[in-house]
Design an enzyme around this catalytic site. Structure first.
Site, PDB file in Angstrom:
ATOM      1  N   GLU A  87       4.174  -5.529   6.986  1.00 45.61           N
ATOM      2  CA  GLU A  87       3.297  -4.580   7.687  1.00 45.61           C
ATOM      3  C   GLU A  87       3.620  -4.480   9.170  1.00 45.61           C
ATOM      4  O   GLU A  87       3.528  -3.408   9.772  1.00 45.61           O
ATOM      5  CB  GLU A  87       1.826  -4.983   7.524  1.00 45.61           C
ATOM      6  CG  GLU A  87       1.213  -4.634   6.168  1.00 45.61           C
ATOM      7  CD  GLU A  87       1.420  -5.705   5.124  1.00 45.61           C
ATOM      8  OE1 GLU A  87       2.316  -6.567   5.297  1.00 45.61           O
ATOM      9  OE2 GLU A  87       0.691  -5.707   4.126  1.00 45.61           O
ATOM     10  N   ALA A  96       0.858  -1.182   0.000  1.00 44.18           N
ATOM     11  CA  ALA A  96       0.000   0.000   0.000  1.00 44.18           C
ATOM     12  C   ALA A  96       0.895   1.233   0.000  1.00 44.18           C
ATOM     13  O   ALA A  96       2.066   1.153   0.373  1.00 44.18           O
ATOM     14  CB  ALA A  96      -0.878  -0.013   1.248  1.00 44.18           C
TER      15      ALA A  96
HETATM   16  C1  3H9 Z   1       0.477  -2.353   3.356  1.00 44.55           C
HETATM   17  O1  3H9 Z   1       0.699  -2.855   2.298  1.00 44.55           O
HETATM   18  C2  3H9 Z   1      -0.841  -2.416   4.052  1.00 44.55           C
HETATM   19  C3  3H9 Z   1      -1.778  -3.416   3.426  1.00 44.55           C
HETATM   20  O2  3H9 Z   1      -1.550  -4.712   3.913  1.00 44.55           O
HETATM   21  C4  3H9 Z   1      -3.215  -3.124   3.827  1.00 44.55           C
HETATM   22  C5  3H9 Z   1      -3.840  -1.874   3.360  1.00 44.55           C
HETATM   23  C6  3H9 Z   1      -5.293  -1.787   3.636  1.00 44.55           C
HETATM   24  N1  3H9 Z   1       4.617   3.507   0.084  1.00 44.55           N
HETATM   25  O3  3H9 Z   1      13.327   1.924   0.498  1.00 44.55           O
HETATM   26  P1  3H9 Z   1      13.739   2.692  -0.681  1.00 44.55           P
HETATM   27  C7  3H9 Z   1       9.372   5.001  -1.180  1.00 44.55           C
HETATM   28  S1  3H9 Z   1       1.650  -1.491   4.164  1.00 44.55           S
HETATM   29  C8  3H9 Z   1       5.088   4.737  -0.225  1.00 44.55           C
HETATM   30  O4  3H9 Z   1      14.738   3.758  -0.499  1.00 44.55           O
HETATM   31  P2  3H9 Z   1      14.912   0.323  -1.806  1.00 44.55           P
HETATM   32  C9  3H9 Z   1      10.436   5.363  -0.172  1.00 44.55           C
HETATM   33  O5  3H9 Z   1       9.944   6.238   0.794  1.00 44.55           O
HETATM   34  C10 3H9 Z   1       3.042  -1.470   3.091  1.00 44.55           C
HETATM   35  N2  3H9 Z   1       6.372   4.981  -0.523  1.00 44.55           N
HETATM   36  O6  3H9 Z   1      14.216   1.753  -1.881  1.00 44.55           O
HETATM   37  C11 3H9 Z   1      11.493   5.984  -1.048  1.00 44.55           C
HETATM   38  O7  3H9 Z   1      11.090   7.308  -1.324  1.00 44.55           O
HETATM   39  P3  3H9 Z   1      12.168   8.474  -1.484  1.00 44.55           P
HETATM   40  C12 3H9 Z   1       3.801  -2.737   3.137  1.00 44.55           C
HETATM   41  C13 3H9 Z   1       7.218   3.956  -0.512  1.00 44.55           C
HETATM   42  O8  3H9 Z   1      15.158  -0.056  -3.208  1.00 44.55           O
HETATM   43  C14 3H9 Z   1      11.394   5.197  -2.350  1.00 44.55           C
HETATM   44  O9  3H9 Z   1      10.096   4.590  -2.321  1.00 44.55           O
HETATM   45  N3  3H9 Z   1       5.028  -2.606   2.328  1.00 44.55           N
HETATM   46  C15 3H9 Z   1       6.797   2.667  -0.192  1.00 44.55           C
HETATM   47  O10 3H9 Z   1      16.028   0.344  -0.850  1.00 44.55           O
HETATM   48  C16 3H9 Z   1      12.427   4.097  -2.484  1.00 44.55           C
HETATM   49  O11 3H9 Z   1      12.411   3.302  -1.305  1.00 44.55           O
HETATM   50  C17 3H9 Z   1       6.167  -2.211   2.868  1.00 44.55           C
HETATM   51  O12 3H9 Z   1       6.270  -1.981   4.039  1.00 44.55           O
HETATM   52  C18 3H9 Z   1       5.422   2.449   0.107  1.00 44.55           C
HETATM   53  N4  3H9 Z   1       4.936   1.249   0.398  1.00 44.55           N
HETATM   54  O13 3H9 Z   1      13.823  -0.647  -1.183  1.00 44.55           O
HETATM   55  C19 3H9 Z   1       7.330  -2.083   1.914  1.00 44.55           C
HETATM   56  N5  3H9 Z   1       7.858   1.834  -0.227  1.00 44.55           N
HETATM   57  O14 3H9 Z   1      13.021   8.087  -2.641  1.00 44.55           O
HETATM   58  C20 3H9 Z   1       8.101  -0.860   2.205  1.00 44.55           C
HETATM   59  C21 3H9 Z   1       8.902   2.595  -0.580  1.00 44.55           C
HETATM   60  O15 3H9 Z   1      11.345   9.696  -1.678  1.00 44.55           O
HETATM   61  N6  3H9 Z   1       9.198  -0.621   1.272  1.00 44.55           N
HETATM   62  N7  3H9 Z   1       8.531   3.870  -0.747  1.00 44.55           N
HETATM   63  O16 3H9 Z   1      12.931   8.475  -0.191  1.00 44.55           O
HETATM   64  C22 3H9 Z   1      10.351  -1.292   1.296  1.00 44.55           C
HETATM   65  O17 3H9 Z   1      10.555  -2.221   2.040  1.00 44.55           O
HETATM   66  C23 3H9 Z   1      11.440  -0.817   0.367  1.00 44.55           C
HETATM   67  O18 3H9 Z   1      11.124   0.490  -0.044  1.00 44.55           O
HETATM   68  C24 3H9 Z   1      11.643  -1.677  -0.908  1.00 44.55           C
HETATM   69  C25 3H9 Z   1      12.653  -0.940  -1.862  1.00 44.55           C
HETATM   70  C26 3H9 Z   1      12.238  -3.020  -0.503  1.00 44.55           C
HETATM   71  C27 3H9 Z   1      10.366  -1.875  -1.652  1.00 44.55           C
END
Ligand code: 3H9
Length: 687
Positions: free
Chosen positions: A126, A62
């Site tokens: 999450e 999300a």
């Molecule tokens: C969810 O899914 C809830 C649902 O179950 C239910 C809903 C009802 N959203 O980490 P990076 C941005 S909860 C918005 O540096 P990497 C991040 O801020 C979600 N933005 O890259 C950054 O921005 P900036 C569950 C996001 O390659 C840029 O993307 N999912 C999100 O080292 C690059 O990120 C997670 O918790 C997001 N979801 O790693 C996954 N994710 O460049 C969270 C990233 O402006 N994300 N951004 O600073 C991660 O674990 C890592 O970002 C990922 C990439 C592994 C994907």
């Protein structure tokens, strides 16, 4: 323009998301996905659907930045979207690369088939945001992967590899080669298979837990330490319990209830705040935009002690060769021996292969000569904490290092500008303060000297990422961000002992707050003798008295606590005697100290110091201070960090608490003007 586009390949509808950087499932993506499924449903020529993503990853979840804003409630919401996907009348195949995380994995679980490239990772992180998978994930994951795997994935938040996912039945096929092409071919193969397999209708993998409901409590027990203080792991477990105990439709309702409960709590807010805080920390304000990092091909480390060895391991593990220098052969051999032993221990735990151990150690060049650092692009000094020694080394480095080499000090307190002044190239000098054990702790304080060049800073931040550290920029001041804030805590904790608190009481308050250990447990672990003047006849405080009788902490089996042979602590009557003796000698009246006073004097004063660091410009932003404390000292992430915590407590309450203690804090203590101003204006440190 919608981030979701569709095109046909034969009778397969290819649905593509293009929402950089990580294809987060924001409102436009959700809306686009629903439209695409409606298109597939209504077009008779479409027999199957492939959902895929452009860019670096499949949906990473999300859109966290929408949380708490009206957009996150704007229909279609994610739970609806995944149901629409699952109810599609044509088979849907999710084609996964990168990270199918959170809502992304929930989209994949709602799809009828899943294919992935071997490098893909699948997870429901999450819990790390203080949440649970709230779009059917807690109900579908155990049905697809089995209850044990689902528990582990949801409650720890750690992802699994595509290969492992294939083994547990989460992935139907691993794809070598072009993902889209193979996914379409796969869709073609399954397009006529009926009934369409829907995860929510499955029951087979729940049998294991239905027969043995004790697995939930066993899981809780096995992870009690890890989950201590956190709300979200338990909610994840409960939701999966509901998947087993109740029909799907009821389980989903329970999931929603638990999700909303978490979402409205402070922990989720803190953990989501921290997610962005960590990412913001890598950004340095005010540098020219076109600043290019310097190339780092070889690193030199001076000192093969615990710190130097740990620092070297970071680079070796990242494939960067290291030259390590010591003064005597014996110390060099001892240091490199410890590094090998540490690597071998990792290999024994299955974290690396024997070949990788050899590869890392093979890239290490031990030497007794500083001259051998001439070909290094970055040289990190990690010797004894003494200004004269450091200046001498930097003076020598100035003659030895090649032009453009970055000269870094691992000092934890000393003035980096003074060190830089002992060279003719202060622009190349920076502080790189690693935390012990340096090969494990995630934090790196990058200390920016008055003359440190922009490209040196950019290089430091980039290399930190390469060695998987979270770097925070700090200014030059005594103790930088972390250790500077540790000081008021230490001073007050020590005074409280004399006033009547015990080490156990103070430590208990800190552990109860969520810290991994209290100030005295930490002193015993690190060594009570650190920084001691080494003269057993000069006894000016409790610490001197302990050191004089060999109570140096855990390593000696005694410090503020007594330790048994399993390093289990117990209160020490001897220490109590010493403390009371000091109270008497210094005329301090002993009294009962309340836990609240301990919080006000040891934690509120830290917040005050953090505010001073901010007002002096020694940290770029309040959230950087929080990153330092979470990653450097184990501040509970569910409280966000000291500055976020202060905001949740309310700054007027912090000021009030400090004022209540003002007299006891003594004349050396002063209230931060920034803290006072913000409290009076009703402002916060973090937003
Ligand atoms: C969810 O899914 C809830 C649902 O179950 C239910 C809903 C009802 N959203 O980490 P990076 C941005 S909860 C918005 O540096 P990497 C991040 O801020 C979600 N933005 O890259 C950054 O921005 P900036 C569950 C996001 O390659 C840029 O993307 N999912 C999100 O080292 C690059 O990120 C997670 O918790 C997001 N979801 O790693 C996954 N994710 O460049 C969270 C990233 O402006 N994300 N951004 O600073 C991660 O674990 C890592 O970002 C990922 C990439 C592994 C994907």
């Amino acid at each position: 323009m919608s981030p979701i586009s569709t095109r046909k390949h034969g009778d397969v509808l290819i649905v593509t998301s293009n929402n950089p950087p990580v294809n987060a499932l924001g409102h436009a993506v959700r809306e686009g996905l629903v439209k695409a499924i409606e298109q597939a449903d209504s077009d008779d020529d479409v027999k199957a659907v492939v959902i895929r993503c452009e860019g670096q990853t499949f949906f990473a979840g999300a859109d966290i930045s929408e949380f708490g804003t009206p957009k996150s409630f704007q229909p279609p919401m994610l739970p609806q979207v995944v149901d629409i996907i699952e109810n599609c009348t044509k088979p849907v195949v999710a084609a996964i690369h990168g990270t199918a995380f959170g809502g992304g994995l929930e989209v994949a679980l709602a799809s009828h088939y899943r294919v992935a490239v071997p490098s893909a990772k699948l997870g429901v992180p999450e819990v790390k945001l203080g949440l649970l998978p709230g779009a059917g994930g807690t109900q579908r994951l155990p049905r697809a992967a089995g209850v044990s795997k689902a528990l582990e994935m949801a409650a720890t938040g750690n992802p699994i590899s595509a290969k492992e996912a294939c083994g547990v039945g989460l992935i139907d096929r691993l794809i070598e080669g072009d993902l889209e092409q193979h996914a379409v071919a796969f869709a073609d193969q399954v397009k006529d298979v009926r009934p369409i397999p829907r995860t929510s209708e499955r029951d087979d993998k729940l049998a294991e837990a239905r027969e043995n409901p004790a697995i939930f409590d066993e899981f809780r027990k096995a992870n009690a330490r890890k989950f201590r203080g956190f709300d979200a792991p338990e909610a994840n477990i409960k939701a999966i319990e509901a998947a087993v105990a109740r029909p799907y439709a009821e389980g989903v309702l329970e999931e929603r209830r638990l999700f909303m409960e978490l979402m409205s709590g402070t922990q989720a807010r803190a953990q989501q705040y921290f997610f962005f805080a960590e990412r913001k920390a890598s950004k340095i304000e005010g540098l020219p935009e076109d600043t290019k990092p310097r190339e780092i091909r070889r690193v030199g480390v001076i000192g093969a002690g615990t710190m130097g060895g740990g620092i070297s391991m970071n680079f070796l593990s990242a494939g960067i060769p290291v030259t390590i220098v010591e003064m005597a052969q014996e110390a060099l051999d001892r240091g490199t021996g410890v590094m090998r032993k540490n690597y071998e221990a990792s290999a024994a735990k299955g974290r690396m292969s024997a070949e990788q151990v050899e590869q890392a150690m093979g890239a290490l060049k031990p030497t007794l000569s500083l001259e051998d650092l001439a070909d290094c692009d970055l040289i990190i000094e990690a010797v004894f904490e003494n200004m004269e020694v450091k200046k001498d080394i930097f003076g020598k480095l100035d003659r030895i290092a090649k032009p453009g080499a970055i000269l870094a000090s691992n000092t934890s307190y000393l003035n980096v500008d003074e060190i830089a002044a002992s060279t003719s190239r202060p622009q190349d000098v920076v502080g790189l303060h690693f935390f012990s054990p340096a090969n494990i702790m995630k934090l790196l304080e990058v200390v920016r000297g008055a003359k440190t060049a922009p490209d040196v800073l950019v290089t430091a931040m980039q290399i930190a990422k390469k060695i998987r550290k979270v770097a925070v920029v700090a200014g030059v001041c005594h103790g930088f961000i972390g250790n500077r804030m540790l000081m008021p805590r230490q001073v007050e904790a020590t005074k409280l002992l004399l006033e009547g608190a015990t080490p156990e009481q103070i430590d208990k308050v800190h552990v109860g707050f969520g810290m991994p250990m209290g100030p005295f447990q930490m002193a015993d672990l690190a060594g009570v003798d650190i920084g001691w003047h080494r003269d057993p006849n000069r006894i000016e405080n409790v610490r001197d008295a302990l050191c004089a009788i060999d109570r140096w902490g855990q390593k000696k089996g005694a410090g503020f606590y007594d330790y048994d042979d399993k390093r289990q602590p117990s209160p020490s009557p001897k220490v109590q005697e010493i403390i009371e003796d000091f109270s008497r000698k210094q005329g301090v009246e002993r009294r009962e100290v309340s836990d609240q006073e301990i919080i006000e004097r040891t934690l509120y004063t830290m917040v005050n110091e953090g505010a001073k660091i901010l007002e002096e410009g020694m940290a770029q932003r309040a959230s950087d201070i929080d990153v330092v404390w979470v990653y450097g000292y184990g501040w509970p992430v569910y409280r966000g960090g000291p500055m976020f915590w202060a905001d949740t407590e309310g700054l007027p309450k912090i000021v009030e608490g400090i004022r209540r203690q003002q007299e006891r804090l003594g004349s050396e203590f002063s209230l931060s003007e920034l803290l006072l101003r913000k409290a009076e204006a009703g402002e916060k440190f973090t937003r």
